[in-house]
Design an enzyme around this catalytic site. Structure first.
Site, PDB file in Angstrom:
ATOM      1  N   LYS A 249      53.235  -5.221   9.808  1.00  0.00           N
ATOM      2  CA  LYS A 249      51.789  -5.384   9.645  1.00  0.00           C
ATOM      3  C   LYS A 249      51.472  -5.955   8.257  1.00  0.00           C
ATOM      4  O   LYS A 249      50.644  -6.852   8.111  1.00  0.00           O
ATOM      5  CB  LYS A 249      51.081  -4.036   9.851  1.00  0.00           C
ATOM      6  CG  LYS A 249      51.083  -3.578  11.308  1.00  0.00           C
ATOM      7  CD  LYS A 249      50.661  -2.129  11.508  1.00  0.00           C
ATOM      8  CE  LYS A 249      50.911  -1.695  12.953  1.00  0.00           C
ATOM      9  NZ  LYS A 249      50.567  -0.303  13.253  1.00  0.00           N
TER      10      LYS A 249
ATOM     11  N   GLN B 260      49.455   5.243  10.534  1.00  0.00           N
ATOM     12  CA  GLN B 260      50.559   4.986  11.476  1.00  0.00           C
ATOM     13  C   GLN B 260      50.952   6.274  12.203  1.00  0.00           C
ATOM     14  O   GLN B 260      51.147   7.315  11.583  1.00  0.00           O
ATOM     15  CB  GLN B 260      51.761   4.391  10.709  1.00  0.00           C
ATOM     16  CG  GLN B 260      52.898   3.933  11.594  1.00  0.00           C
ATOM     17  CD  GLN B 260      52.529   2.782  12.526  1.00  0.00           C
ATOM     18  OE1 GLN B 260      51.715   1.928  12.216  1.00  0.00           O
ATOM     19  NE2 GLN B 260      53.120   2.764  13.707  1.00  0.00           N
TER      20      GLN B 260
ATOM     21  N   ASP C  91      42.301   0.261  14.477  1.00  0.00           N
ATOM     22  CA  ASP C  91      43.195   0.616  15.584  1.00  0.00           C
ATOM     23  C   ASP C  91      42.387   0.914  16.857  1.00  0.00           C
ATOM     24  O   ASP C  91      42.952   0.989  17.956  1.00  0.00           O
ATOM     25  CB  ASP C  91      43.990   1.885  15.239  1.00  0.00           C
ATOM     26  CG  ASP C  91      45.421   1.586  14.810  1.00  0.00           C
ATOM     27  OD1 ASP C  91      45.962   0.557  15.247  1.00  0.00           O
ATOM     28  OD2 ASP C  91      45.981   2.399  14.046  1.00  0.00           O
TER      29      ASP C  91
HETATM   30  N1  GUN Z   1      52.153   3.905  16.657  1.00  0.00           N
HETATM   31  C1  GUN Z   1      52.486   3.222  17.786  1.00  0.00           C
HETATM   32  N2  GUN Z   1      51.557   2.283  18.055  1.00  0.00           N
HETATM   33  C2  GUN Z   1      50.617   2.385  17.093  1.00  0.00           C
HETATM   34  C3  GUN Z   1      49.404   1.678  16.823  1.00  0.00           C
HETATM   35  O1  GUN Z   1      48.983   0.770  17.548  1.00  0.00           O
HETATM   36  N3  GUN Z   1      48.712   2.079  15.712  1.00  0.00           N
HETATM   37  C4  GUN Z   1      49.139   3.085  14.920  1.00  0.00           C
HETATM   38  N4  GUN Z   1      48.392   3.424  13.876  1.00  0.00           N
HETATM   39  N5  GUN Z   1      50.262   3.753  15.132  1.00  0.00           N
HETATM   40  C5  GUN Z   1      50.993   3.394  16.213  1.00  0.00           C
END
Ligand code: GUN
Length: 293
Positions: free
Chosen positions: A52, A96, A119
């Site tokens: 990211k 995350q 998100d």
């Molecule tokens: N863990 C697995 N997929 C995601 C996601 O799309 N966002 C976040 N913050 N954590 C994740």
């Protein structure tokens, strides 16, 4: 059969975002800023977060990473979220997942300012999505919608079968595919671990979205001829065929299903690259105040 190339589509969208960021700089606007909170040292989470950060850099966004050990208390984490919520220079904030067991994940998600929740996990954004109001859409479902759009895949009136009912993929994509919109307007069936006659239901699908978390679960006999198959799974399994000793598999048995369907997303290079792009798009929307004025 046509391969839906998520990698190429993601690269195309990233260059569109980069162009827009350059234009924002030209007219003196602040560049979008994404903050990420990473707790503990789970290797997969570290890989996702660094992906990211790299993507942010590539399109000209600012990114900042807040890293804490796995034993951070819930109270301390809430303070960090509050601090970032109040930082006017940050447009988007992600925590995350997964979080350590001693932290209540729902409490943390609900503490994020909904206008920064890129998100799309906050209940307010989930509710707005259900009502078809402006909202940040969760990254993977949003990535799938963008693939339908970019490949001009017809969805109206189609039978869409979704395998899996997770909060992150199955449930939100089921809502989005049934909404009165394009992509959408489908008749949606959600299958899960308690579904009876799952294989028979899969054979009714014009669009089959596999997010069940089981390697090569979907076989050719479960797929209608000329169906559109979207594979959300990603599994690292041991293999004698590769140098590394591992290979990546999806939820779909690609070799046999690809011979029968009209479109299919490969693994890797299908849905995966589109998820980060969705996060970038949401962060851009946050910076432009398109969702929350
Ligand atoms: N863990 C697995 N997929 C995601 C996601 O799309 N966002 C976040 N913050 N954590 C994740």
């Amino acid at each position: 059969m046509k391969i839906i190339d998520g990698k190429a589509t993601a690269a195309e969208i990233k260059s569109e975002i980069a162009k827009e960021v350059a234009e924002m700089i030209d007219i003196g606007k602040d560049v979008p800023h994404l903050a990420a909170i990473l707790i503990g040292d789970d290797p997969a989470s570290q890989t996702y977060v660094s992906g990211k950060e790299k993507s942010c850099k590539k399109v000209g966004f600012i990114s900042s990473l807040y890293k804490f050990p796995a034993d951070i208390s819930e109270k301390e984490l809430l303070k960090v979220v509050d601090f970032i919520n109040k930082d006017d220079e940050v447009n988007g904030l992600i925590v995350q997942l997964p979080l350590p067991d001693h932290i209540n994940v729902n409490k943390i998600i609900e503490s994020i300012d909904p206008s920064k929740d890129v998100d799309g996990f906050h209940p307010l954004n989930v509710g707005k999505m259900v009502l078809n109001l402006p909202a940040y859409l969760p990254a993977t479902p949003y990535g799938i919608l963008q693939l339908f759009e970019r490949y001009n895949i017809e969805t109206v009136g189609k039978n869409c079968v979704i395998l899996g009912r997770s909060n992150i993929v199955g449930t939100p994509i089921s809502i989005l595919m049934s909404r009165k919109a394009y992509p959408g307007n489908c008749t949606v069936t959600v299958c899960h671990s308690k579904t009876k006659n799952l294989e028979k239901i899969c054979r009714t699908a014009d669009i089959l979205i596999a997010a069940i978390g089981s390697p090569e679960f979907v076989t050719a006999d479960m797929v209608k001829k000329d169906a559109v198959v979207i594979d959300v799974g990603i599994h690292r399994v041991k293999s004698k065929e590769t140098k590394s000793g591992y290979k990546l598999l999806g939820d779909v048995k690609f070799d046999e299903v690809s011979k029968k369907c009209s479109y299919i997303t490969p693994v890797p290079g299908g849905v995966g690259p589109m998820t980060i792009v969705s996060l970038l798009k949401n962060t851009l929307k946050a910076a432009k105040k398109e969702v929350y004025k």
